[in-house]
Design a protein around this motif. Sequence first.
Motif, PDB file in Angstrom:
ATOM      1  N   ALA A  41      45.972  35.538  46.914  1.00 13.43           N
ATOM      2  CA  ALA A  41      44.448  34.538  46.875  1.00 13.43           C
ATOM      3  C   ALA A  41      43.786  34.260  45.471  1.00 13.43           C
ATOM      4  O   ALA A  41      42.591  33.710  45.397  1.00 13.43           O
ATOM      5  CB  ALA A  41      43.960  36.058  48.208  1.00 13.43           C
ATOM      6  N   ILE A  42      44.387  35.366  45.085  1.00 14.51           N
ATOM      7  CA  ILE A  42      43.732  35.877  43.663  1.00 14.51           C
ATOM      8  C   ILE A  42      44.108  34.015  42.854  1.00 14.51           C
ATOM      9  O   ILE A  42      43.054  33.535  41.858  1.00 14.51           O
ATOM     10  CB  ILE A  42      44.410  36.583  42.750  1.00 14.51           C
ATOM     11  CG1 ILE A  42      43.566  37.764  42.875  1.00 14.51           C
ATOM     12  CG2 ILE A  42      44.008  36.291  41.746  1.00 14.51           C
ATOM     13  CD1 ILE A  42      44.352  39.169  42.556  1.00 14.51           C
ATOM     14  N   GLU A  50      44.687  31.035  44.112  1.00 14.38           N
ATOM     15  CA  GLU A  50      43.938  29.898  44.808  1.00 14.38           C
ATOM     16  C   GLU A  50      42.344  30.118  44.438  1.00 14.38           C
ATOM     17  O   GLU A  50      42.364  28.837  44.102  1.00 14.38           O
ATOM     18  CB  GLU A  50      44.184  30.616  46.684  1.00 14.38           C
ATOM     19  CG  GLU A  50      42.951  29.444  47.105  1.00 14.38           C
ATOM     20  CD  GLU A  50      43.956  28.337  47.206  1.00 14.38           C
ATOM     21  OE1 GLU A  50      43.113  27.354  47.286  1.00 14.38           O
ATOM     22  OE2 GLU A  50      44.887  28.521  47.497  1.00 14.38           O
ATOM     23  N   LEU A  51      41.862  30.889  44.295  1.00 14.38           N
ATOM     24  CA  LEU A  51      40.685  30.887  43.320  1.00 14.38           C
ATOM     25  C   LEU A  51      40.817  30.460  42.032  1.00 14.38           C
ATOM     26  O   LEU A  51      39.800  30.122  42.124  1.00 14.38           O
ATOM     27  CB  LEU A  51      39.855  32.805  43.701  1.00 14.38           C
ATOM     28  CG  LEU A  51      38.535  32.570  43.275  1.00 14.38           C
ATOM     29  CD1 LEU A  51      37.572  32.299  43.758  1.00 14.38           C
ATOM     30  CD2 LEU A  51      37.785  34.024  42.920  1.00 14.38           C
ATOM     31  N   VAL A  88      41.921  43.462  47.410  1.00 15.53           N
ATOM     32  CA  VAL A  88      42.509  41.700  47.263  1.00 15.53           C
ATOM     33  C   VAL A  88      40.605  41.316  47.181  1.00 15.53           C
ATOM     34  O   VAL A  88      40.204  40.765  46.312  1.00 15.53           O
ATOM     35  CB  VAL A  88      43.198  41.657  48.254  1.00 15.53           C
ATOM     36  CG1 VAL A  88      42.657  39.473  48.271  1.00 15.53           C
ATOM     37  CG2 VAL A  88      44.271  41.898  48.076  1.00 15.53           C
ATOM     38  N   THR A  89      40.045  41.749  48.370  1.00 19.71           N
ATOM     39  CA  THR A  89      39.167  41.045  48.708  1.00 19.71           C
ATOM     40  C   THR A  89      37.937  41.880  47.108  1.00 19.71           C
ATOM     41  O   THR A  89      37.238  40.730  47.023  1.00 19.71           O
ATOM     42  CB  THR A  89      38.237  41.467  49.774  1.00 19.71           C
ATOM     43  OG1 THR A  89      38.870  41.365  50.825  1.00 19.71           O
ATOM     44  CG2 THR A  89      37.022  40.847  50.164  1.00 19.71           C
ATOM     45  N   LEU A 119      38.883  39.003  44.500  1.00 16.09           N
ATOM     46  CA  LEU A 119      38.400  38.179  44.723  1.00 16.09           C
ATOM     47  C   LEU A 119      36.524  37.619  44.371  1.00 16.09           C
ATOM     48  O   LEU A 119      36.396  36.986  43.447  1.00 16.09           O
ATOM     49  CB  LEU A 119      38.830  37.246  45.661  1.00 16.09           C
ATOM     50  CG  LEU A 119      39.576  36.765  46.221  1.00 16.09           C
ATOM     51  CD1 LEU A 119      40.133  37.167  47.765  1.00 16.09           C
ATOM     52  CD2 LEU A 119      40.707  35.794  45.189  1.00 16.09           C
ATOM     53  N   GLU A 120      35.943  38.342  44.844  1.00 20.32           N
ATOM     54  CA  GLU A 120      34.206  38.682  44.413  1.00 20.32           C
ATOM     55  C   GLU A 120      34.058  38.998  42.856  1.00 20.32           C
ATOM     56  O   GLU A 120      33.761  37.949  42.153  1.00 20.32           O
ATOM     57  CB  GLU A 120      33.874  40.188  44.895  1.00 20.32           C
ATOM     58  CG  GLU A 120      32.664  39.794  45.096  1.00 20.32           C
ATOM     59  CD  GLU A 120      31.551  40.379  45.637  1.00 20.32           C
ATOM     60  OE1 GLU A 120      31.030  42.020  44.864  1.00 20.32           O
ATOM     61  OE2 GLU A 120      31.367  40.403  46.800  1.00 20.32           O
ATOM     62  N   LEU A 145      35.286  35.749  40.612  1.00 22.50           N
ATOM     63  CA  LEU A 145      34.321  34.451  41.035  1.00 22.50           C
ATOM     64  C   LEU A 145      32.409  34.870  39.910  1.00 22.50           C
ATOM     65  O   LEU A 145      32.711  34.363  39.698  1.00 22.50           O
ATOM     66  CB  LEU A 145      33.546  34.946  42.730  1.00 22.50           C
ATOM     67  CG  LEU A 145      32.477  33.867  42.832  1.00 22.50           C
ATOM     68  CD1 LEU A 145      33.022  32.467  42.617  1.00 22.50           C
ATOM     69  CD2 LEU A 145      32.529  34.056  44.542  1.00 22.50           C
ATOM     70  N   GLN A 155      47.862  43.108  43.085  1.00 20.67           N
ATOM     71  CA  GLN A 155      48.611  41.598  43.450  1.00 20.67           C
ATOM     72  C   GLN A 155      49.825  41.905  44.223  1.00 20.67           C
ATOM     73  O   GLN A 155      49.291  40.479  44.968  1.00 20.67           O
ATOM     74  CB  GLN A 155      49.126  41.630  42.005  1.00 20.67           C
ATOM     75  CG  GLN A 155      47.985  41.329  41.322  1.00 20.67           C
ATOM     76  CD  GLN A 155      48.698  41.583  39.607  1.00 20.67           C
ATOM     77  OE1 GLN A 155      49.364  40.655  39.303  1.00 20.67           O
ATOM     78  NE2 GLN A 155      47.898  42.321  38.757  1.00 20.67           N
ATOM     79  N   VAL A 197      38.731  33.164  50.733  1.00 16.58           N
ATOM     80  CA  VAL A 197      38.846  32.760  49.598  1.00 16.58           C
ATOM     81  C   VAL A 197      37.564  32.344  49.088  1.00 16.58           C
ATOM     82  O   VAL A 197      37.593  31.728  50.382  1.00 16.58           O
ATOM     83  CB  VAL A 197      39.905  31.993  48.972  1.00 16.58           C
ATOM     84  CG1 VAL A 197      39.734  31.812  47.002  1.00 16.58           C
ATOM     85  CG2 VAL A 197      41.463  32.913  49.314  1.00 16.58           C
TER      86      VAL A 197
END
Length: 583
Positions: free
Chosen positions: A22-23, A25-26, A156-157, A160-161, A164, A187, A197
């Motif tokens: 997910a990381i 992907e971001l 994980v959420t 991602l924030e 970003l 990770q 994501v």
Amino acid sequence: MKPETLAAPVTGRPPVEWGSDAIAELLNRLGLPYLSMVPGSSCRGLQDSVVNYLGNTAPQIVTCLHEEHSVAIAHGYAKVTGRPMAVGIHSNVGLMHASMAIYNAYCDRVPMLLVGATGPLDAAERRPWIDWVHTSADQGALVRHYVKWDDQPGSVTAALEAILRGTVLTGTEPAAPVYVCLDSAIQESPVDGTLAVPDPARYPVPTPAAPDATSVDTVVQMLRAARRPLLLIGRGSRTQHAWDQRVALAERLGASVLTDIRTTASFPTDHPNHPAVIGGGRMTSSGVALIRDSDLVVGLNWTDLGGTLSTVFGSGPRPPVIACRNEGPLLNGWTKDHFGVVPSDIELTASPDALVTALLAALPEDGVPNTGLRPAAPRDETRPAVDGDTILMADLARELREAATDRPITYTALPLGWRGEDAHFTGPLDYLGRDGGGGLGSGPGIAVGAALALDGTGRLPVAVLGDGDYLMGSSALWSAAHHRLPLLVVVANNRAFHNDVVHQERVALSRHRPPENKNVGQSLQDPDPDLAAIARGHGLTAHGPVVDPGELGVVLAKALRQAEAGETVLVDVRVDPYGYAGA
């Protein structure tokens, strides 16, 4: 840039199964093209996802031999593009290695996303010994004083924030690195299909701060009243549009301009409105005369405006001063790169490029009646007479210009001994300035990052480095050779830490002690490091040492052709320190 070949190519995008997927992907959605890094176990989850989830594309891994180089490469990339790239930093030990380069990038106000990592914060998840010594309770504290923002997310959420938010913050003026530390357990934690994501399109980088209309009117009135206005142009956008607007403003005002070799090229040095010689290590006599003769000084993100004015005027009377800068969000008291307090008549917290745009819109196109434009100071480019048949820095500058012919080249660095008379810049990418923090060893890595950014553009990066800078950071050049980046590195080799030789001589003379001892502890001889052999050991094509002035032009011309053909090339030039223009 030549990517590394995947032994098992990735076809299509596999499902997001792990936190690091997910990381990754971001990072891809954020448009970060490269991830420079030294591999480490705390980053193994992210590295696997970049390689086996993204297929090592967007971002593509730039393999490095030292964390300082990983950061310096991102620094050089940002100096060319104005955009961030990602840097992977292994645990607390990698961050300690990287800290000097992070400080340089902070002082140079460039964006980058530092993606750190740590062993599991949950002690029950740590492997014996290694995960304990590679885990810190507050890892960001190591660099918090010289990054713009840092975070150590717990899920994980949240990761991602944080990434970003950090990417938005690092690209917001004033730019500076941000640091996000990822728990290795996060990770490597599995995720399901419900994880969302973020879409970066909904989180744009804020527009640069613009001056208010009242302040613009005040500045316009001050410019109209002046007869000898002076623009001190420091850091600014590296776009051609911003460059052209600065030129247009100076011409419309009939204003003189002064620039500084410490910062990136911001105005054509041979333009009639740029009458003084650009400052080398210190203010030039023509620059001092230009400032002293002005009746209005406009500082556009000029580094150390207070120090410059004090140098010229001391405690005596000064002309009116307009200061435009947007540094406040970065000032924290730990580092003193805010410099001295500036006594100004009006201070604008705005982007200097935004002020230039606003002034052009407010001023009449037929200009204002300023009549005090000084004639250009003659450049003294005559070769000094010295004993022996040696190569001077001025010889190197001249031969490089002649060997380059009409090639568009970008100087990624120039050494302290480079004279202001030898600075000829006609565009925003002609010269990238110094490293911001004055840390030796940065030049090779910044050169590699610039080469990465310039690859395929038709511009050839040329780094002119001192021998001390090269010896401290030479292994960074392996990354350029490994990834097949065209680059020419010229080492102006005086076989000493010569800037400190000058300092030691001054101290000895002031204390009435023998200046003949100035080289003790400063000499890089007996034995002489074989700079070309070091370069060949890292996979570069190398020439030298060049000691004959008659051979210099031939060797440089050959080296430029080789770099133009795609090679990473080094030339060791033995220079005489006569006339050294250091700091």
